[in-house]
Design an enzyme around this catalytic site. Structure first.
Site, PDB file in Angstrom:
ATOM      1  N   ASP A 201      -8.054  -5.184  -6.079  1.00  0.00           N
ATOM      2  CA  ASP A 201      -7.744  -4.036  -5.216  1.00  0.00           C
ATOM      3  C   ASP A 201      -8.598  -2.860  -5.673  1.00  0.00           C
ATOM      4  O   ASP A 201      -8.554  -2.471  -6.842  1.00  0.00           O
ATOM      5  CB  ASP A 201      -6.254  -3.707  -5.342  1.00  0.00           C
ATOM      6  CG  ASP A 201      -5.776  -2.664  -4.341  1.00  0.00           C
ATOM      7  OD1 ASP A 201      -6.566  -1.778  -3.956  1.00  0.00           O
ATOM      8  OD2 ASP A 201      -4.602  -2.742  -3.943  1.00  0.00           O
TER       9      ASP A 201
ATOM     10  N   ASP B 196     -14.194 -16.902 -16.124  1.00  0.00           N
ATOM     11  CA  ASP B 196     -13.514 -17.891 -15.281  1.00  0.00           C
ATOM     12  C   ASP B 196     -12.825 -18.970 -16.124  1.00  0.00           C
ATOM     13  O   ASP B 196     -11.663 -19.321 -15.903  1.00  0.00           O
ATOM     14  CB  ASP B 196     -14.540 -18.518 -14.318  1.00  0.00           C
ATOM     15  CG  ASP B 196     -13.916 -19.403 -13.260  1.00  0.00           C
ATOM     16  OD1 ASP B 196     -12.718 -19.730 -13.379  1.00  0.00           O
ATOM     17  OD2 ASP B 196     -14.625 -19.778 -12.306  1.00  0.00           O
TER      18      ASP B 196
ATOM     19  N   HIS C  86      -7.125  -5.390  -1.311  1.00  0.00           N
ATOM     20  CA  HIS C  86      -5.994  -4.501  -1.036  1.00  0.00           C
ATOM     21  C   HIS C  86      -4.992  -5.166  -0.090  1.00  0.00           C
ATOM     22  O   HIS C  86      -5.249  -5.282   1.103  1.00  0.00           O
ATOM     23  CB  HIS C  86      -6.493  -3.191  -0.449  1.00  0.00           C
ATOM     24  CG  HIS C  86      -5.423  -2.173  -0.270  1.00  0.00           C
ATOM     25  ND1 HIS C  86      -4.586  -1.794  -1.301  1.00  0.00           N
ATOM     26  CD2 HIS C  86      -5.008  -1.475   0.815  1.00  0.00           C
ATOM     27  CE1 HIS C  86      -3.730  -0.887  -0.853  1.00  0.00           C
ATOM     28  NE2 HIS C  86      -3.956  -0.684   0.419  1.00  0.00           N
TER      29      HIS C  86
ATOM     30  N   SER D 109       0.848  -1.196   0.000  1.00  0.00           N
ATOM     31  CA  SER D 109       0.000   0.000   0.000  1.00  0.00           C
ATOM     32  C   SER D 109       0.884   1.247   0.000  1.00  0.00           C
ATOM     33  O   SER D 109       1.741   1.386  -0.882  1.00  0.00           O
ATOM     34  CB  SER D 109      -0.943  -0.052   1.214  1.00  0.00           C
ATOM     35  OG  SER D 109      -1.908   0.961   1.149  1.00  0.00           O
TER      36      SER D 109
HETATM   37 CA   LIG Z   1     -10.386 -19.788 -13.840  1.00  0.00          CA
END
Ligand SMILES: [Ca+2]
Length: 569
Positions: free
Chosen positions: A450, A285, A487, A211
């Site tokens: 994030d 996906d 994050h 960060s």
């Molecule tokens: Ca995948």
């Protein structure tokens, strides 16, 4: 196995005698970079109590205590090795503008059994706290840290007390210390302390954090590359003022569709964010070969998924399974990238990813813009700063003129002679020739989900580094995206990994990190369970983290829970 280079040759290279001239003898005409020699272990010299007397000549430094810490004492959540804790402060002074007391407070933890290395820990947020100097920089914190590994570790408050909140921004020098000068001031002091403690300075020096700590790492890689051999940056907010303004831009968009103006999360509820995350998974996906709840092929998904087309538009009232047309209009620009009033992008896009439903998104999207970003933009970075006595964060955020805010973080005046964009960000961030040419290495990781610092901003930086190095920077800098991770950690992701060990092996042995194996933190994980993990994942799922632009792809056979069934392609 990789051959260990000759210490003599490495020492010559470190001294610059070989420099860039050595060429590969294997038919590859790529210039071979210097190989730094490995660190060797050392032992604490004398007693911790006696160390104080050796430190009285440090310039502009007051040592407040040297304290023995017994082996097994829990520090930062882990049992520490026996070490000497040194606490002190540098450059104590009274602020010329606000009359407050300032100093660069620090601590160093010096293990009695030393691995020969120095680790400078970059801390998060707006600093202001001497976080225990353990060097807990890896993703999924908790299994080990630099102190446990035997490093001498430094941590600091970067030059101001946390009790001031963002109001330290009134003091011009405190701004500069937070930005970069505390690091520059502390580094030679820390190396002197190590010299006094062990009878020699560090063989190798490392810098790391996540960060704002990742920002410190980027700035150090640009400004202090002659002082450090390895850099480990997580979720680097290396353009922090612009990221904060972009986050406020987002809050203004959410406010347009919030059903409760006092609660921005009503603009994009947890159920609605889950709906979008599921729509992303439905489209993306399988693009990496495995339908496993992780989108490894981030670039393919970028063109495949459309918020407008792939998320149902509510026919009636919002019920969590759809977005209203007004929501889509309000939210899309946050992801495509915040813009000025004339439509010019000023920060970065954010990819749609499975971690949009993750635990910390609500904080960063709906709370941070009014509670955190405002103080930074208004008081720490703006020139001139807003008056702390009358400053109202929420009103400031929702009424902020974005164009004016960008101008203010680029402005200077007679009192604040360096702009925030100058003191907070690395000068010429893709110019890393000092780091590269001395044989130093840099590893960067960033969660794809994030929502405060964009992985796309880091990608754009790395693309720039590649361009600046003939199209390939992988011989000194590598960038790893962590799908699903929020994050610094969390999200539906494999967020537990050790890049510090990989970085040391690269710097000191020349073993390039072709992949880093990461684990999920499921039930029973010693570092704590990640509550964002899907129920259908193995508690011990592993995945390779791949250096960009490579992507982890399923081999087509083997357990879908095992990194061994995937390869970086
Ligand atoms: Ca995948």
């Amino acid at each position: 196995m990789h051959p260990t280079p000759s210490r003599v040759a490495a020492a010559l290279a470190v001294g610059g005698l070989l420099g860039f001239a050595g060429c590969g003898g294997d038919g590859d005409d790529t210039p071979r970079l210097p190989q730094l020699s490995p660190a060797s272990t050392g032992a604490f010299s004398g007693t911790c109590a006696a160390l104080a007397a050796k430190l009285t000549t440090l310039a502009n430094t007051t040592i407040s205590a040297t304290t023995d810490v017994a082996a097994g004492t829990v520090v930062g959540g882990l049992p520490a090795p026996a070490h000497c804790l040194v606490t002190g402060a540098m450059n104590a002074r009274t602020g010329a503008v606000d009359g407050n007391a300032y100093a660069i407070q620090f601590e160093m933890r010096l293990p009695l059994a030393w691995n020969g290395r120095f680790f400078h820990q970059g801390n998060g947020g707006i600093d202001g706290s001497v976080v225990p100097a353990t060097g807990a920089v890896n993703g999924g914190w908790g299994l080990s840290n630099a102190l446990v590994m035997g490093f001498a570790v430094l941590s600091s408050d970067a030059g101001h007390a946390g009790s001031l909140g963002p109001n330290f921004g009134i003091d011009p020098q405190a701004r500069l210390d937070y930005g970069y000068q505390a690091v520059g001031t502390l580094t030679p002091m820390a190396k002197s302390v190590i010299q006094s403690a062990y009878g020699r300075g560090p063989d190798r020096s490392y810098f790391g954090g996540c960060s704002n700590g990742g920002r410190h790492t980027f700035v150090a890689a640009a400004r202090y590359a002659d002082q450090y051999d390895g850099f480990l940056a997580g979720a680097p907010g290396f353009r922090l003022p612009l990221a904060a303004i972009a986050n406020i831009f987002g809050a203004q968009r959410y406010a347009q569709v919030a059903t409760n103006p006092a609660d921005l999360s009503t603009a994009f509820t947890a159920a609605e964010r889950t709906t979008v995350a599921n729509a992303v998974l439905a489209k993306c996906d399988a693009l990496d070969g495995a339908t496993d709840g992780l989108v490894q092929d981030v670039e393919a998904c970028r063109t495949r998924f459309s918020l407008a087309a792939d998320v149902p538009t509510c026919a009636g009232a919002r019920d969590g399974t759809c977005l209203s047309a007004a929501q889509k209009t309000a939210i899309a620009p946050i992801f495509s990238g915040a813009t000025t009033s004339t439509g010019a992008p000023f920060y970065a896009s954010f990819p749609y990813d499975s971690g949009l439903r993750g635990g910390d998104v609500g904080f960063w999207e709906f709370i941070a813009p009014v509670a955190l970003d405002t103080g930074g933009v208004g008081i720490i970075w703006g020139v001139p700063p807003e008056n702390p006595a009358t400053f109202n964060g929420p009103a400031y955020a929702l009424g902020l003129d974005i164009d004016a805010a960008i101008a203010r973080v680029n402005a200077t005046n007679a009192t604040y002679t360096e702009s925030a964009m100058s003191f907070m960000t690395p000068p010429n961030p893709t110019q890393l020739s000092t780091l590269k040419n001395r044989g130093a290495k840099m590893m960067v990781y960033h969660g794809v989900s994030d929502s405060i610092f964009s992985v796309d901003d880091t990608k754009a930086w790395y693309d720039g580094v590649r361009t600046a190095n003939g199209g390939d920077a992988s011989n000194f800098a590598r960038f790893y995206r962590v799908p699903g991770m929020n994050h610094c950690s969390g999200g539906p992701s494999t967020d537990q990994f050790d890049m510090l060990t990989a970085l040391v092996a690269w710097v000191e042995q020349g073993t390039a990190p072709e992949q880093v194996v990461a684990s999920a933190r499921g039930a029973g994980n010693a570092a704590g369970v990640n509550p964002d993990l899907p129920a259908d994942w193995s508690a011990t799922r592993t995945r390779p983290l791949c250096p960009y632009p490579k992507v982890a792809r399923y081999s087509g056979s083997g357990s879908i829970e095992s990194a061994a069934s995937f390869s970086c392609q």
